[in-house]
Scaffold this motif. Structure first.
Motif, mmCIF file in Angstrom:
data_model
loop_
_atom_site.group_PDB
_atom_site.id
_atom_site.type_symbol
_atom_site.label_atom_id
_atom_site.label_comp_id
_atom_site.label_asym_id
_atom_site.label_seq_id
_atom_site.Cartn_x
_atom_site.Cartn_y
_atom_site.Cartn_z
ATOM 1 N N CYS A 1 5.628 4.572 -2.959
ATOM 2 C CA CYS A 1 5.259 3.159 -3.130
ATOM 3 C C CYS A 1 3.857 3.020 -3.792
ATOM 4 C CB CYS A 1 5.491 2.534 -1.776
ATOM 5 S SG CYS A 1 4.359 3.207 -0.459
ATOM 6 N N TYR A 2 2.966 4.069 -3.944
ATOM 7 C CA TYR A 2 1.861 4.041 -4.424
ATOM 8 C C TYR A 2 1.828 4.630 -5.984
ATOM 9 C CZ TYR A 2 -0.770 1.541 -0.928
ATOM 10 O OH TYR A 2 -1.159 0.602 0.231
ATOM 11 N N GLY A 3 3.163 5.008 -6.563
ATOM 12 C CA GLY A 3 3.221 5.579 -7.649
ATOM 13 C C GLY A 3 3.658 6.932 -7.810
ATOM 14 N N ARG B 1 1.013 -3.618 1.825
ATOM 15 C CA ARG B 1 0.261 -2.734 1.140
ATOM 16 C C ARG B 1 -1.200 -3.069 0.652
ATOM 17 N NH1 ARG B 1 4.273 -0.753 -3.461
ATOM 18 N NH2 ARG B 1 5.053 -2.891 -2.989
ATOM 19 N N PHE B 2 -2.208 -2.503 1.039
ATOM 20 C CA PHE B 2 -3.579 -2.732 0.432
ATOM 21 C C PHE B 2 -3.754 -1.744 -0.711
ATOM 22 C CE2 PHE B 2 -3.734 -4.466 4.671
ATOM 23 C CZ PHE B 2 -5.049 -5.246 4.625
ATOM 24 N N THR B 3 -4.245 -2.568 -1.809
ATOM 25 C CA THR B 3 -4.440 -1.765 -2.869
ATOM 26 C C THR B 3 -6.231 -1.079 -2.870
ATOM 27 O OG1 THR B 3 -5.124 -3.630 -4.302
ATOM 28 C CG2 THR B 3 -2.649 -2.991 -4.067
ATOM 29 N N GLY C 1 2.149 -2.976 -9.596
ATOM 30 C CA GLY C 1 1.079 -3.923 -9.393
ATOM 31 C C GLY C 1 0.054 -3.391 -8.509
ATOM 32 N N ILE C 2 0.046 -2.138 -8.500
ATOM 33 C CA ILE C 2 -1.105 -1.269 -7.602
ATOM 34 C C ILE C 2 -2.297 -1.031 -8.430
ATOM 35 C CG2 ILE C 2 -1.684 1.048 -6.521
ATOM 36 C CD1 ILE C 2 0.307 -0.370 -5.082
ATOM 37 N N VAL C 3 -2.202 -1.028 -9.755
ATOM 38 C CA VAL C 3 -3.364 -0.768 -10.499
ATOM 39 C C VAL C 3 -3.278 -1.918 -11.742
ATOM 40 C CG1 VAL C 3 -3.812 1.640 -10.184
ATOM 41 C CG2 VAL C 3 -2.520 0.975 -12.069
ATOM 42 N N ASP C 4 -4.309 -1.985 -12.530
ATOM 43 C CA ASP C 4 -4.229 -3.124 -13.373
ATOM 44 C C ASP C 4 -4.261 -2.055 -14.918
ATOM 45 O OD1 ASP C 4 -5.125 -4.726 -15.418
ATOM 46 O OD2 ASP C 4 -6.345 -5.963 -14.190
ATOM 47 N N GLU C 5 -3.357 -2.792 -15.669
ATOM 48 C CA GLU C 5 -3.155 -1.718 -16.941
ATOM 49 C C GLU C 5 -4.553 -1.697 -17.798
ATOM 50 O OE1 GLU C 5 0.329 -1.840 -20.583
ATOM 51 O OE2 GLU C 5 -0.223 -3.651 -19.345
ATOM 52 N N ALA C 6 -5.490 -2.639 -17.467
ATOM 53 C CA ALA C 6 -6.765 -2.804 -18.379
ATOM 54 C C ALA C 6 -7.482 -1.409 -17.765
ATOM 55 C CB ALA C 6 -7.360 -3.860 -18.080
ATOM 56 N N TRP C 7 -7.502 -1.162 -16.648
ATOM 57 C CA TRP C 7 -8.239 0.068 -16.125
ATOM 58 C C TRP C 7 -7.752 1.543 -16.860
ATOM 59 C CZ3 TRP C 7 -7.168 -0.995 -10.501
ATOM 60 C CH2 TRP C 7 -7.446 -2.076 -9.987
ATOM 61 N N PRO C 8 -8.497 2.070 -17.954
ATOM 62 C CA PRO C 8 -8.220 3.340 -18.354
ATOM 63 C C PRO C 8 -8.059 4.456 -17.278
ATOM 64 C CG PRO C 8 -10.512 2.820 -18.845
ATOM 65 C CD PRO C 8 -10.081 1.762 -18.024
ATOM 66 N N ALA D 1 7.897 -12.728 7.515
ATOM 67 C CA ALA D 1 8.794 -11.900 6.889
ATOM 68 C C ALA D 1 8.673 -12.270 5.211
ATOM 69 C CB ALA D 1 10.407 -12.278 7.129
ATOM 70 N N ALA D 2 8.071 -13.511 5.066
ATOM 71 C CA ALA D 2 7.653 -13.870 3.813
ATOM 72 C C ALA D 2 6.729 -12.840 3.063
ATOM 73 C CB ALA D 2 7.377 -15.301 3.566
ATOM 74 N N ARG D 3 5.816 -12.248 3.719
ATOM 75 C CA ARG D 3 4.837 -11.241 3.168
ATOM 76 C C ARG D 3 5.431 -9.927 3.093
ATOM 77 N NH1 ARG D 3 0.874 -12.628 0.910
ATOM 78 N NH2 ARG D 3 -0.353 -10.706 1.709
ATOM 79 N N ASP D 4 6.930 -9.703 3.509
ATOM 80 C CA ASP D 4 7.495 -8.410 3.371
ATOM 81 C C ASP D 4 7.178 -7.896 1.907
ATOM 82 O OD1 ASP D 4 7.795 -8.167 5.928
ATOM 83 O OD2 ASP D 4 10.252 -8.374 5.145
ATOM 84 N N GLY D 5 6.719 -6.580 1.488
ATOM 85 C CA GLY D 5 6.505 -6.095 0.324
ATOM 86 C C GLY D 5 5.298 -6.465 -0.517
ATOM 87 N N LYS D 6 4.469 -7.276 0.164
ATOM 88 C CA LYS D 6 3.313 -7.799 -0.629
ATOM 89 C C LYS D 6 2.144 -7.013 -0.779
ATOM 90 C CE LYS D 6 5.206 -11.952 -1.344
ATOM 91 N NZ LYS D 6 5.658 -12.274 -2.297
ATOM 92 N N LEU D 7 1.368 -7.294 -1.752
ATOM 93 C CA LEU D 7 0.119 -6.407 -2.085
ATOM 94 C C LEU D 7 -0.889 -7.097 -1.703
ATOM 95 C CD1 LEU D 7 0.515 -4.867 -5.667
ATOM 96 C CD2 LEU D 7 1.269 -3.709 -3.535
ATOM 97 N N VAL D 8 -2.074 -6.396 -0.742
ATOM 98 C CA VAL D 8 -2.947 -6.946 -0.358
ATOM 99 C C VAL D 8 -4.335 -6.437 -1.268
ATOM 100 C CG1 VAL D 8 -4.915 -7.355 1.431
ATOM 101 C CG2 VAL D 8 -2.447 -7.332 1.976
ATOM 102 N N LYS D 9 -5.076 -7.250 -2.018
ATOM 103 C CA LYS D 9 -5.970 -6.551 -3.066
ATOM 104 C C LYS D 9 -7.307 -7.089 -2.504
ATOM 105 C CE LYS D 9 -2.925 -6.794 -7.019
ATOM 106 N NZ LYS D 9 -2.719 -6.975 -8.351
ATOM 107 N N GLU D 10 -7.421 -7.603 -1.124
ATOM 108 C CA GLU D 10 -8.810 -7.637 -0.668
ATOM 109 C C GLU D 10 -9.360 -6.402 -0.241
ATOM 110 O OE1 GLU D 10 -10.741 -10.603 0.454
ATOM 111 O OE2 GLU D 10 -9.814 -11.162 -1.275
#
Length: 552
Positions: free
Chosen positions: A47-49, A66-68, A261-268, A396-405
């Protein structure tokens, strides 16, 4: 409002989500399970790639968040100290491993200080049965074993290791403070320690249920720390999967991370260090060697995943899963110790009498897409997955969500105090207690912003960092400070220190003030264990007798 006080309202709103799966009623206070793995990189879970299948851990993420951008301390003992006390490592006395003591220092004492409390002490006083299994590494030899720091039940290794019942080192464990040999009949005739820690964790949970108490279980797996060992049938599942270029595997992981959605495509993608050999220039024997090493590592994570599945199933069978908050994380980034080639010794690598270290080449894959490794405070050394699951407390609405804080280990204590209603003391056992450094993660879990009054700070072996909002100040020991905009460049490719001199000056002053407050003393010298500092291992020849493996 404390988290447990709104469970009744959550029950009304989410109905079936909160219904117990067994016969036990949902208690007022949630059970707490903290799972810590050892030396696992940021990208090593499915789940992190990762290409390594981790379906049970992934399912935990699917039924939680999941926290990123979650951080550890870059090293074993410091992370454990920070996680369990809610303060930074030096404040807890564990600025380094527990076998390192700096004379006259309050920050590197080799033991937990008396002016901190552990999560076990806080929860014990709140009526919990407190339990731990696995790796301790917090100064047992210096007077701070788990049973003296709040744990009612424990089965622990003092400093790590221990995979098979029969192997030539680390022959003892401690059961509730009593020394036991690994071949003691109480543990059975054949076992693998990842399984052992889970099985005894469930035994302790059953004792809590018998006493009609909520439970706290700290499950500290030794895997996948060196020496790499796994059951032969598990290793066989992955043999041949890694006879391919690590550069291509990194690219594939990064692509999956982008899709997740774990990393941003803009990050090389960070560059592969020049010490790592070109895969295409390796001989067939070398490729087979590297394949076998990574197959062992993958097998170890597979077995961890199976045990997470066993734990979750056991909680569900007992009717405890819904009201159990589970945290899953790693103590540092992927481990490059032993250099680019790693170590591959023994007649049966991965077995009980072998000595295998994964090394820098594969650690570069573990930490995709980031720079650097365990020990260091660039993102590869301090970034960890964090999964939080709590069916009765997270909508349950938060299931599978990413936390980017951004979050840090110091926040786990604050979160546990929040959700359990436990009291974090100002005085304990006759000592004035330092206040918590973290904040509760529950607002972020619910999709809101966290409000910190201070940045997040780091120091290990002279490697330093500070994270404030999008800005990260970082230094590799004895090298200049660097500054990065993490929102735009989390892989730390564009150093902005010269573009933002006033900001850099401000952040450096902030870090130095924190270091003084937090008892961070000067680092006396570069560690020989650092990835680039060891001599290149000799070419594999005649198998050598395995040596005692380093603890962390």
């Amino acid at each position: 409002m404390k988290r447990f006080s709104i469970l009744l309202a959550l029950t009304f709103v989410f109905g079936s989500r909160l219904a117990p799966t067994g016969s036990a009623a949902v208690p007022e206070k949630p059970n707490v399970v903290v799972i810590l793995v050892d030396d696992m990189g940021f990208s090593d879970l499915g789940c992190y790639g990762s290409e390594i299948p981790t379906p049970n851990i992934d399912a935990l993420a699917d039924h939680g968040v999941r926290f990123t951008q979650f951080y550890n301390t870059a090293r074993c003992s410091p992370t454990r100290a920070s996680l369990l006390t809610g303060v930074y490592p030096h404040q807890a006395g564990m600025g380094h491993l527990d076998n390192i003591i700096h004379e006259g220092s309050k920050g590197t004492t080799g033991r937990l200080r008396d002016d901190v409390v552990t999560m076990a002490e806080v929860l014990h006083d709140a009526g919990y049965l407190t339990c731990m299994t696995g790796k301790w590494h917090l100064g047992q030899q210096h007077g701070t074993p788990p049973w003296e720091r709040g744990f009612d039940r424990s089965l622990n290794s003092p400093s790590g290791g221990i995979y098979f019942r029969k192997q030539p080192y680390r022959t003892e464990v401690f059961l509730n403070g009593e020394k036991k040999q690994k071949d003691d009949p109480i543990f059975g005739q054949k076992w693998y320690s990842t399984d052992l820690w889970t099985d005894w964790g469930m035994k302790f949970i059953d004792e809590a249920r018998e006493e009609k108490k909520p439970f706290f279980l700290y499950l500290a797996y030794c895997a996948p720390h060196f020496p790499l060992m796994a059951p032969a049938d598990e290793i066989a599942k992955y043999r041949g999967n890694y006879r391919q270029n690590w550069a291509k595997l990194r690219e594939a992981r990064r692509q999956r991370q982008i899709e997740l959605g774990i990393v941003d495509e803009a990050w090389p993608l960070s560059e592969i260090p020049e010490q790592v050999p070109n895969w295409d220039e390796l001989s067939d024997d070398e490729k087979d060697r590297f394949d076998h090493m990574m197959a062992i590592y993958a097998a170890m994570l597979d077995r961890v995943d199976q045990n997470v599945g066993k734990l979750v199933a056991g909680l569900k069978e007992r009717g405890e899963l819904d009201n159990t908050i589970i945290f899953f994380m790693s103590d540092n980034g992927g481990n490059a110790e032993s250099g680019p080639r790693g170590i591959y010794e023994g007649k049966n690598p991965g077995g009980a009498n072998s000595r295998v270290f994964l090394g820098q080449s594969w650690a570069t894959l573990n930490n995709t897409p980031f720079r650097s490794y365990k020990h260091f405070t660039h993102e590869g050394g301090i970034s960890t997955p964090l999964i939080v699951s709590w069916p009765a407390g997270i909508p349950a609405a938060r299931d599978g969500k990413l936390v980017k804080e951004p979050g840090h280990l110091v926040d786990v204590m604050a979160t546990v105090v929040d959700v359990t209603g436990a009291k974090y003391p100002t005085e304990y056992d006759g000592h004035n207690i330092q206040p918590m450094e973290g904040v509760s993660l529950m607002p972020a879990i619910d999709g809101q912003k966290l409000h910190r009054t201070h940045p997040i700070y780091f120091e290990h072996e002279g490697n330093r960092a500070l994270r404030r909002d999008k800005w990260k100040l970082v230094m590799k020991h004895q090298e200049p400070w660097e500054l990065y905009d993490i929102d735009a460049d989390r892989t730390e490719q564009r150093n902005l220190i010269d573009d933002e001199p006033d900001l850099a000056k401000e952040l450096i002053a902030d870090w130095e003030a924190w270091a003084k407050r937090a008892d961070v003393g000067p680092w006396p010298g570069r560690s020989r264990e650092a990835w680039g500092e060891e001599k290149k291992p000799k070419e594999q020849g005649k198998a050598k007798k395995p040596k005692e493996a380093p603890a962390a």
